[in-house]
Design an enzyme around this catalytic site. Structure first.
Site, PDB file in Angstrom:
ATOM      1  N   GLU A 263     -54.216  -3.753  38.638  1.00 55.87           N
ATOM      2  CA  GLU A 263     -54.071  -3.111  37.329  1.00 55.87           C
ATOM      3  C   GLU A 263     -55.274  -3.465  36.478  1.00 55.87           C
ATOM      4  O   GLU A 263     -55.681  -4.628  36.423  1.00 55.87           O
ATOM      5  CB  GLU A 263     -52.820  -3.583  36.576  1.00 55.87           C
ATOM      6  CG  GLU A 263     -51.504  -2.978  36.989  1.00 55.87           C
ATOM      7  CD  GLU A 263     -50.360  -3.431  36.079  1.00 55.87           C
ATOM      8  OE1 GLU A 263     -50.621  -3.808  34.917  1.00 55.87           O
ATOM      9  OE2 GLU A 263     -49.212  -3.433  36.543  1.00 55.87           O
ATOM     10  N   GLU A 317     -46.636   6.544  28.790  1.00 56.36           N
ATOM     11  CA  GLU A 317     -45.206   6.413  29.069  1.00 56.36           C
ATOM     12  C   GLU A 317     -44.461   6.118  27.768  1.00 56.36           C
ATOM     13  O   GLU A 317     -44.563   5.028  27.224  1.00 56.36           O
ATOM     14  CB  GLU A 317     -44.977   5.312  30.103  1.00 56.36           C
ATOM     15  CG  GLU A 317     -45.656   5.597  31.444  1.00 56.36           C
ATOM     16  CD  GLU A 317     -45.596   4.415  32.391  1.00 56.36           C
ATOM     17  OE1 GLU A 317     -44.485   4.036  32.799  1.00 56.36           O
ATOM     18  OE2 GLU A 317     -46.674   3.860  32.709  1.00 56.36           O
ATOM     19  N   LYS A 320     -41.897   2.872  27.133  1.00 57.60           N
ATOM     20  CA  LYS A 320     -42.265   1.479  27.356  1.00 57.60           C
ATOM     21  C   LYS A 320     -42.090   0.690  26.068  1.00 57.60           C
ATOM     22  O   LYS A 320     -42.477   1.143  24.994  1.00 57.60           O
ATOM     23  CB  LYS A 320     -43.717   1.374  27.834  1.00 57.60           C
ATOM     24  CG  LYS A 320     -43.958   1.925  29.229  1.00 57.60           C
ATOM     25  CD  LYS A 320     -45.248   1.415  29.835  1.00 57.60           C
ATOM     26  CE  LYS A 320     -45.131  -0.051  30.205  1.00 57.60           C
ATOM     27  NZ  LYS A 320     -46.324  -0.556  30.918  1.00 57.60           N
ATOM     28  N   GLU A 326     -48.881  -0.161  24.517  1.00 61.03           N
ATOM     29  CA  GLU A 326     -48.141  -0.103  25.779  1.00 61.03           C
ATOM     30  C   GLU A 326     -47.781   1.323  26.177  1.00 61.03           C
ATOM     31  O   GLU A 326     -47.610   1.618  27.354  1.00 61.03           O
ATOM     32  CB  GLU A 326     -46.861  -0.940  25.680  1.00 61.03           C
ATOM     33  CG  GLU A 326     -47.084  -2.438  25.770  1.00 61.03           C
ATOM     34  CD  GLU A 326     -47.628  -2.862  27.118  1.00 61.03           C
ATOM     35  OE1 GLU A 326     -47.122  -2.372  28.148  1.00 61.03           O
ATOM     36  OE2 GLU A 326     -48.570  -3.675  27.137  1.00 61.03           O
TER      37      GLU A 326
END
Length: 480
Positions: A263, A317, A320, A326
């Site tokens: 990541e 997203e 999250k 985030e």
């Protein structure tokens, strides 16, 4: 002629060696959202972008089925919640491998299994289960004859390091070394696998803006940082952090274990305290990182080891938890439009620069010189071809009526957009739809803000297009 041929062959050899030492780019496909495309659409998106490696956070049946026959290499995950069961008995991992791996493999090209994710910082204290679980998963792969082609690892956060500066002094936290780090590295070495590490220069930059330059964090030109212990010069924080992990492994006599960066990324948006979170910086970080990985060698400490990297993440997203950032690491909106424009392939780099362009989300391709110069306009809603390349801001029809209305109210109110043309009886009132009115208002705001980065977003309710929007007879302005 002979000398010319020899020289040509020499440069060809150098080119081939460069390609051989270059790394690979993959992407993390997270799904903590309620507005994402179908797995089949996602696979087509991955193919269209030339992405041939993807990392998942589970073994979702619909996703693995969609990836079947795609020639995309897949990393799947056994979640932290199952570590205890996986560690306690191989019968559990035998069943798990049968249901979640063998059911899809080899039509779905599963290349590795992430056993847990950032387990050392898991609040449920699952660290003690990690290595036994990894060993049982591996034993199950051996039992079914697929261990030689499917690796087992576990992504580790950089916070597992006690020290990361200078890179040569990198070390693991002392309370982790004997219980888990050494056993894990020993397992990885014996099984021929790699250490998976999640690295985010963004976090280090936000916490140390007074000492870390933004250019150093974003792979841009900078004077570099010299390691006082070995004299190695680092031009990016990313490489310095990788070499800190290599140094930590070397201190434990495991410097021959390979590493993959599972990541890394940079958010396109953040809250007030998240300095540097912007679309421009995200484009610079990921764009320059891709260029560095695909055209360069390894790190200063390990120049012959290619960099294999998974970007985080494929999509923004919306569910999250945590700070604004985030929910804004994605390269794409759920609509499949780019958050910013970078290339992800060697071929794309050869076609043009990849140095982090302005945020520009393109709904349809810019017409090529061979396109008809006078195409027919689209009636109702959509876009019409434009002879002059420009940019406009339009509503994201997938955002939902409530979100569009809220954004429209802001644009026409506090935002200062000129919304007079969409009032009843005015030139752009028809078509009388929320999408058409929101598009006009968003574009007015965007143009008034000089088409600045981030001024066409409205929390995901809008995006940029490079072709003139066409709603009825309404003409959208390109400036004020």
């Amino acid at each position: 002629m002979a000398a010319f041929t020899t020289l040509t062959s020499f440069f060809l050899l150098l080119s081939l060696l460069s390609i051989a030492n270059s790394g690979s780019i993959g992407i993390n496909y997270g799904r903590i959202a309620n507005n994402l495309p179908t797995p089949e659409e996602v696979v087509q998106l991955l193919k269209s972008q030339g992405i041939n490696r993807v990392k998942l956070y589970d073994t979702d049946s619909a996703v693995l089925t969609a990836l079947s026959g795609s020639n995309i290499s897949v990393t799947v995950a056994l979640p932290n919640e199952q570590l205890s069961d996986a560690a306690s008995k191989q019968s559990f991992t035998d069943s798990w491998v049968q249901s979640n791996i063998l059911r899809y493999y080899p039509k779905t090209n599963i290349e590795s299994i992430a056993v847990g994710n950032e387990v050392f910082v898991d609040p449920k204290n699952t660290t003690k289960f990690l290595v036994p679980a990894m060993k049982n998963v591996y034993a199950s792969l051996v039992k079914y004859g697929v261990a030689s082609s499917i690796k087992v690892s576990s992504p580790v956060a950089l916070s597992a390091l006690q020290n990361s500066y200078p890179s040569s002094a990198g070390s693991f936290k002392t309370d982790l070394i004997e219980p888990v780090i050494k056993p894990m590295l020993s397992f990885l070495k014996q099984s021929g696998s790699f250490l998976a590490v999640n690295i985010y220069p963004f976090f280090a930059y936000v916490a140390n803006t007074d000492t870390i330059s933004l250019d150093y964090a974003l792979f841009r030109d900078n004077k570099g940082v010299t390691d006082p212990n070995n004299g190695l010069v680092y031009k990016s924080l990313f490489e310095a952090q990788i070499d800190a992990v290599y140094a930590a492994m070397k201190a434990l006599n495991f410097d021959d274990v390979k590493m993959e960066i599972t990541e890394t990324g940079w958010p396109s948006k953040g809250d007030e305290k998240e300095t540097g979170a912007s679309a421009d910086n995200a484009a610079a970080y990921n764009g320059n990182l891709v260029k560095r990985v695909l055209t360069g060698s390894g790190t200063p400490l390990k120049p012959d080891e290619p960099l294999n990297v998974y970007l985080f993440a494929l999509f923004n997203e919306n569910q999250k938890p945590g700070p604004v950032s985030e929910r804004n690491y994605g390269l794409f909106y759920p609509s499949k439009e780019k958050v910013y424009d970078i290339t992800l392939t060697q071929e794309g780099l050869e076609a043009g620069p990849n140095n982090g362009s302005k945020s520009q989300v393109v709904k349809t391709p810019v017409p090529s010189p061979s396109s008809s110069p006078t195409p027919a306009p689209v009636v109702g809603g959509g876009v019409e071809e434009s002879k002059v390349v420009n940019t406009w801001c339009v509503a994201n029809e997938k955002a939902g009526a409530e979100q569009l209305q809220a954004a429209l109210d802001y644009a026409c109110g506090e935002g200062g957009a000129d919304c007079r043309p969409i009032q009843p009886g005015s030139t752009c009132h028809n078509p009388d739809t929320l999408e058409a009115h929101a598009s006009y208002a968003f574009n007015s705001y965007y143009q008034k803000k000089a088409r600045g980065t981030g001024t066409c977003d409205f929390k995901g309710a809008a995006y940029v297009v490079t072709q003139h929007p066409k709603y009825g007879s309404c003409k959208f302005p390109t400036g004020y």
